[in-house]
Scaffold this motif. Sequence first.
Motif, PDB file in Angstrom:
ATOM      1  N   UNK A  22       1.008  -1.044  -0.071  1.00 46.74           N
ATOM      2  CA  UNK A  22       0.078  -0.106  -0.089  1.00 46.74           C
ATOM      3  C   UNK A  22       0.873   1.292   0.249  1.00 46.74           C
ATOM      4  N   UNK A  23       1.796   1.416   0.849  1.00 50.57           N
ATOM      5  CA  UNK A  23       2.714   2.625   0.938  1.00 50.57           C
ATOM      6  C   UNK A  23       3.518   2.733  -0.532  1.00 50.57           C
ATOM      7  N   UNK A  24       3.855   1.451  -1.139  1.00 47.03           N
ATOM      8  CA  UNK A  24       4.551   1.527  -2.496  1.00 47.03           C
ATOM      9  C   UNK A  24       3.652   2.144  -3.467  1.00 47.03           C
ATOM     10  N   UNK A  25       2.483   1.695  -3.509  1.00 41.60           N
ATOM     11  CA  UNK A  25       1.310   2.164  -4.550  1.00 41.60           C
ATOM     12  C   UNK A  25       1.093   3.768  -4.245  1.00 41.60           C
ATOM     13  N   UNK A  26       0.859   4.047  -2.812  1.00 41.40           N
ATOM     14  CA  UNK A  26       0.650   5.385  -2.581  1.00 41.40           C
ATOM     15  C   UNK A  26       1.750   6.278  -2.974  1.00 41.40           C
ATOM     16  N   UNK A  27       3.037   5.866  -2.757  1.00 45.48           N
ATOM     17  CA  UNK A  27       4.126   6.640  -3.337  1.00 45.48           C
ATOM     18  C   UNK A  27       4.281   7.000  -4.816  1.00 45.48           C
ATOM     19  N   UNK A  29       1.525   6.894  -6.452  1.00 44.69           N
ATOM     20  CA  UNK A  29       0.421   7.882  -7.106  1.00 44.69           C
ATOM     21  C   UNK A  29       0.601   9.280  -6.503  1.00 44.69           C
ATOM     22  N   UNK A  30       1.415   9.649  -5.522  1.00 44.28           N
ATOM     23  CA  UNK A  30       1.791  10.559  -4.954  1.00 44.28           C
ATOM     24  C   UNK A  30       2.609  11.454  -6.375  1.00 44.28           C
ATOM     25  N   UNK A  75       2.422  14.786  -8.373  1.00 43.02           N
ATOM     26  CA  UNK A  75       3.299  16.037  -8.153  1.00 43.02           C
ATOM     27  C   UNK A  75       3.822  16.260  -9.546  1.00 43.02           C
ATOM     28  N   UNK A  76       4.324  15.246 -10.386  1.00 44.52           N
ATOM     29  CA  UNK A  76       4.894  15.454 -11.576  1.00 44.52           C
ATOM     30  C   UNK A  76       3.704  16.300 -12.458  1.00 44.52           C
ATOM     31  N   UNK A  77       2.447  15.862 -12.399  1.00 42.84           N
ATOM     32  CA  UNK A  77       1.239  16.598 -13.184  1.00 42.84           C
ATOM     33  C   UNK A  77       1.100  17.916 -12.702  1.00 42.84           C
ATOM     34  N   UNK A  78       1.186  18.137 -11.204  1.00 41.80           N
ATOM     35  CA  UNK A  78       1.150  19.664 -10.907  1.00 41.80           C
ATOM     36  C   UNK A  78       2.275  20.408 -11.504  1.00 41.80           C
TER      37      UNK A  78
END
Length: 71
Positions: free
Chosen positions: A52-57, A59-60, A64-67
């Motif tokens: 879950x932590x790997x998937x969340x990182x 996605x984050x 951040x790249x899109x932003x």
Amino acid sequence: MIFMFVLEKTTFGRRVYTTGSNEQSAKLAGINVNRTKLITYAISGCMSALSGLILESRAYLRTMMRWHLGL
């Protein structure tokens, strides 16, 4: 690979297989079934949390790249 080694080459792995195939015979063989189940569930929970932590990182990072790129 690590868990495959643990299940196939260690006494804990044999206890897991024995408990999973027939809990009553594992108890009669002297295996602490409750402890084996607890350890197995704890390992499973830790691996779920790690994934879950790997998937969340990921996605984050994507967000951040899109932003930063203004997409």
